[in-house]
Design a protein around this motif. Structure first.
Motif, PDB file in Angstrom:
ATOM      1  N   LEU A 144       2.558   2.285  -3.594  1.00 21.09           N
ATOM      2  CA  LEU A 144       1.689   2.697  -4.518  1.00 21.09           C
ATOM      3  C   LEU A 144       1.896   4.207  -5.021  1.00 21.09           C
ATOM      4  O   LEU A 144       1.990   5.068  -4.332  1.00 21.09           O
ATOM      5  CB  LEU A 144       0.316   2.418  -4.367  1.00 21.09           C
ATOM      6  CG  LEU A 144      -0.003   0.818  -4.062  1.00 21.09           C
ATOM      7  CD1 LEU A 144      -1.386   0.690  -4.159  1.00 21.09           C
ATOM      8  CD2 LEU A 144       0.830  -0.013  -5.189  1.00 21.09           C
TER       9      LEU A 144
ATOM     10  N   LYS B  26      -3.254   5.247  -5.063  1.00 20.91           N
ATOM     11  CA  LYS B  26      -3.910   5.198  -3.638  1.00 20.91           C
ATOM     12  C   LYS B  26      -5.156   5.959  -3.296  1.00 20.91           C
ATOM     13  O   LYS B  26      -5.928   5.606  -2.397  1.00 20.91           O
ATOM     14  CB  LYS B  26      -2.881   6.179  -2.956  1.00 20.91           C
ATOM     15  CG  LYS B  26      -1.591   5.192  -2.297  1.00 20.91           C
ATOM     16  CD  LYS B  26      -0.596   6.127  -1.480  1.00 20.91           C
ATOM     17  CE  LYS B  26       0.696   5.322  -1.163  1.00 20.91           C
ATOM     18  NZ  LYS B  26       1.785   6.383  -0.825  1.00 20.91           N
TER      19      LYS B  26
ATOM     20  N   GLU C 204       0.418   7.604  -6.088  1.00 22.79           N
ATOM     21  CA  GLU C 204      -0.403   8.531  -5.517  1.00 22.79           C
ATOM     22  C   GLU C 204      -1.901   8.564  -6.219  1.00 22.79           C
ATOM     23  O   GLU C 204      -2.997   8.354  -5.760  1.00 22.79           O
ATOM     24  CB  GLU C 204       0.122   9.911  -5.305  1.00 22.79           C
ATOM     25  CG  GLU C 204       1.129  10.419  -4.214  1.00 22.79           C
ATOM     26  CD  GLU C 204       0.988   9.741  -3.006  1.00 22.79           C
ATOM     27  OE1 GLU C 204      -0.454   9.806  -2.466  1.00 22.79           O
ATOM     28  OE2 GLU C 204       1.814   9.319  -2.322  1.00 22.79           O
TER      29      GLU C 204
ATOM     30  N   ARG D 180       0.744  -1.225  -0.065  1.00 21.86           N
ATOM     31  CA  ARG D 180       0.062   0.064   0.007  1.00 21.86           C
ATOM     32  C   ARG D 180       0.716   1.226  -0.042  1.00 21.86           C
ATOM     33  O   ARG D 180       0.756   2.216  -0.933  1.00 21.86           O
ATOM     34  CB  ARG D 180      -1.036   0.104   1.301  1.00 21.86           C
ATOM     35  CG  ARG D 180      -2.264  -0.858   1.008  1.00 21.86           C
ATOM     36  CD  ARG D 180      -3.208  -0.872   2.045  1.00 21.86           C
ATOM     37  NE  ARG D 180      -3.917   0.308   2.059  1.00 21.86           N
ATOM     38  CZ  ARG D 180      -5.414   0.174   1.896  1.00 21.86           C
ATOM     39  NH1 ARG D 180      -6.047  -0.893   1.713  1.00 21.86           N
ATOM     40  NH2 ARG D 180      -6.135   1.323   1.564  1.00 21.86           N
ATOM     41  N   PRO D 181       1.934   1.411   1.082  1.00 21.86           N
ATOM     42  CA  PRO D 181       2.594   2.890   0.863  1.00 21.86           C
ATOM     43  C   PRO D 181       3.189   2.845  -0.202  1.00 21.86           C
ATOM     44  O   PRO D 181       3.902   3.961  -0.595  1.00 21.86           O
ATOM     45  CB  PRO D 181       3.186   2.517   2.198  1.00 21.86           C
ATOM     46  CG  PRO D 181       3.344   1.207   2.705  1.00 21.86           C
ATOM     47  CD  PRO D 181       2.156   0.634   2.187  1.00 21.86           C
TER      48      PRO D 181
ATOM     49  N   LEU E  32      -7.902   3.765  -3.645  1.00 21.25           N
ATOM     50  CA  LEU E  32      -7.748   2.371  -3.111  1.00 21.25           C
ATOM     51  C   LEU E  32      -9.110   2.026  -2.346  1.00 21.25           C
ATOM     52  O   LEU E  32      -9.757   3.002  -1.581  1.00 21.25           O
ATOM     53  CB  LEU E  32      -6.795   2.147  -2.054  1.00 21.25           C
ATOM     54  CG  LEU E  32      -5.114   1.821  -2.633  1.00 21.25           C
ATOM     55  CD1 LEU E  32      -4.200   1.450  -1.788  1.00 21.25           C
ATOM     56  CD2 LEU E  32      -5.309   0.595  -3.605  1.00 21.25           C
TER      57      LEU E  32
END
Lengths: 295, 295
Positions: free
Chosen positions: B260, B265, B262, B257-258, B268
């Motif tokens: 990916l 994100k 922006e 997740r962190p 998501l």
């Protein structure tokens, strides 16, 4: 007859090649037999080493039984692993035997007695150096996690790029289109090939990659540049300031030349000879009473 | 009893999981059996699918023979290959059977009936999208030339970087040092592991790579960034402007997740449920007289 002839043998992973030389180093006859892989198949390796030597003696017009009176040098991968080199020396019927690594014979063949660096690029890729008589090497760790500049890795990269282009994840090119066409535009068939293939099967794509790279194909250039970058990094890891020369060996040596870093191009040299030449030179040293260190 | 219950089955590569539902969609019982790999082992796949369904019926307090009177939806890889889906439907004993791909059940589980994109990251990596009912996917081409964001590729990259660092070809880090130490600082042992290993063996290194990346380890960050870049490229290949959401699935979903982009994100979403949930929802549709398209 002792002191007149000696035998040099390249114990390679696909075949053994032997040469009988006289005291002047001249080759009188050559022979060839099956593979030597002393780590994985010691018994057959010994059989093939002896068979190639006997064939060389016959080719030279000598009797094969003469091998028991002659000194021999064998270069083969794995000679420096555990006590394998010593084991092979003890099991062979020559009057005296020195088993050295294929790196030692390759360096001797390419550079003679001079210092320098060699990089070998075929199905695999490996680098060796000799400085003040000391030999060391890097690379050669195989297809799965190594051999970054090998034909096998080039081929694997190409199939990966072809499937990524098929999925429209990265840009394709004439080369990826031709690969997809070869497999009926069916990525499943490429995946099937990849999972059933050995490194040498992937390596068959290497020449076509260089061909397309020469025609400005963007994907081919990208693949070759990535491999060439790993050559640059590997040579830099081995080189020292006063290193006199770098020799490229193997089937892809010529193809890689234009892609090398300028600093490395500047000291490129043609190899003087191949691994069998190296084994022969070391055998000549042995015949003349010189020292040939194991491994 | 017909019209009251239905069965949803996730026919997975490691196990089959089944659930019996009533007409309101509520799960009354669940069951589990061996793997379903219909392309490589159709016979055992059928046995395991039926076994999981019978277990679910027993778990629900019903008689296992009831399966012959109930409709069932099975999600399984390969359902869209040739006539495999139809073959499986014909061979199963349910009153009516719909075999769909695991992509279909995963999309249904994660997104319900909504449009969107899912990316699954475990031992492999694969992406699927549903837009106006149409389903398509990319990736999932396996360890050798695909699955760029998979745990297996992360692990393979790590071992490659560890050996390159050992050769001083590229910079090492605390992570590569810890890997080398695990193998007694002997690259031969890493190579041996790599050549004997399956994707899931490589994938065991994925969590430690993310752990070190979180601690600013340069090699770990480099490996994760390379994989995350392939996720970005793959999502961009699937996305359309008004796509409402992206769901990440699989064991590495949270870890990625962190990393990916922006843009990704921003849309998501948490998956609503898993593949079995998807199979259950489709089974409920079937029970209510709705259409469930094959594959």
């Amino acid at each position: 007859m002792m002191g007149q002839f000696a035998i040099g043998i390249d114990g390679g992973g696909t075949s053994c090649r032997a040469a009988v030389i006289d005291h002047s180093g001249q080759v009188l006859g050559t022979g060839k037999a099956g593979a030597a892989n002393i780590l994985s198949d010691l018994e057959n390796s010994l059989i093939h080493i002896v068979a190639s030597a006997k064939q060389a003696l016959i080719d030279a017009g000598l009797t094969p039984e003469l091998l028991e009176e002659l000194p021999a040098v064998i270069g083969t991968a794995g000679a420096n692993v555990g006590n394998y080199g010593k084991k092979v020396e003890g099991a062979l019927p020559f009057a005296s035997t020195r088993v050295v690594t294929d790196a030692t014979t390759a360096l001797q063949g390419a550079l003679g007695d001079a210092d320098g660096v060699i990089g070998a690029f075929g199905t695999g890729s490996v680098y060796n150096a000799r400085r003040d008589g000391r030999i060391w090497g890097i690379g050669g760790w195989g297809f799965v996690i190594g051999d970054q500049a090998s034909g096998a890795r080039l081929g694997r990269d190409l199939l990966e790029r072809a499937v990524l282009a098929h999925d429209k994840v990265t840009a394709g090119s004439a080369l990826t289109a031709s690969i997809m066409a070869e497999y009926g535009n069916d990525p499943e068939r490429i995946v099937e090939f990849a999972h059933a293939s050995k490194p040498k099967d992937f390596a068959r794509y290497a020449p076509v990659i260089f061909e397309y790279a020469g025609m400005e194909d963007a994907v081919a250039i990208d693949i070759v540049r990535t491999a060439a970058k790993s050559i640059t990094e590997s040579l830099d890891a081995l080189l020292w300031p006063e290193c006199p020369s770098i020799c490229l060996l193997g089937g892809l040596a010529q193809a890689y030349r234009p892609w090398l870093d300028e600093r490395h191009k500047a000291i490129l040299a043609e190899p003087r000879g191949d691994v069998l030449r190296g084994a022969v030179e070391l055998a000549a040293k042995l015949l003349l009473g010189g020292e040939v260190n194991r491994a």
